[in-house]
Design a protein around this motif. Structure first.
Motif, mmCIF file in Angstrom:
data_model
loop_
_atom_site.group_PDB
_atom_site.id
_atom_site.type_symbol
_atom_site.label_atom_id
_atom_site.label_comp_id
_atom_site.label_asym_id
_atom_site.label_seq_id
_atom_site.Cartn_x
_atom_site.Cartn_y
_atom_site.Cartn_z
ATOM 1 N N ASN A 75 0.829 -1.213 0.000
ATOM 2 C CA ASN A 75 0.000 0.000 0.000
ATOM 3 C C ASN A 75 0.863 1.262 0.000
ATOM 4 N N VAL A 76 1.876 1.292 -0.852
ATOM 5 C CA VAL A 76 2.771 2.442 -0.973
ATOM 6 C C VAL A 76 2.075 3.515 -1.811
ATOM 7 N N HIS A 77 1.971 4.715 -1.271
ATOM 8 C CA HIS A 77 1.392 5.854 -1.989
ATOM 9 C C HIS A 77 2.546 6.755 -2.409
ATOM 10 N N ALA A 78 3.000 6.604 -3.652
ATOM 11 C CA ALA A 78 4.133 7.388 -4.126
ATOM 12 C C ALA A 78 4.103 7.474 -5.647
ATOM 13 N N PHE A 79 4.695 8.505 -6.179
ATOM 14 C CA PHE A 79 4.822 8.683 -7.625
ATOM 15 C C PHE A 79 3.469 8.728 -8.330
ATOM 16 N N GLY A 80 2.442 9.209 -7.625
ATOM 17 C CA GLY A 80 1.110 9.291 -8.208
ATOM 18 C C GLY A 80 0.431 7.945 -8.364
#
Length: 120
Positions: A75-80
């Motif tokens: 659940n990584v929220h990164a790079f859009g």
């Protein structure tokens, strides 16, 4: 690694709130707030070797500890994007990088210690 285990048990699982970043740490331990903010970088930059190279891409240089066969960030929220990143040990000194975003799966096989450019 021993200090990391101690710190995780004491600060994240001990007598404190279970969050690495604390605005008002218990026990008047304000001096630990900045240190706690850097805690997550041990994993993202240290173990997983994530280095941003653009708005939707990064380099990944995983450092899987010798006693581990796999590790994952979910659940990584990164790079859009929102994705899962899994590293698993393969035969003959190889690592498998798997990135899952919904039903899309990207896989890379690299030599242990190598850097893999990733475009989401």
């Amino acid at each position: 690694m021993e200090y990391l285990q101690y710190y995780s048990r004491r600060r994240l699982l001990g007598e404190h709130v279970p969050y690495p970043v604390e605005a008002y740490p218990e026990g008047n331990q304000r001096h630990l707030s900045a240190e706690s903010g850097l805690y997550c970088r041990i994993f993202t930059e240290g173990l997983f070797g994530i280095r941003p190279t653009g708005f939707s891409n990064f380099d990944c240089t995983p450092r899987l500890p010798k006693g581990w066969n796999e590790m994952a960030l979910n659940n990584v929220h990164a790079f859009g994007h929102v994705f899962n990143l899994q590293i698993s040990r393969q035969n003959k000194g190889k690592l498998l990088i798997s990135i899952t975003e919904g039903s899309k799966v990207i896989k890379y096989k690299i030599t242990d210690g190598a850097t893999q450019p990733v475009v989401l």
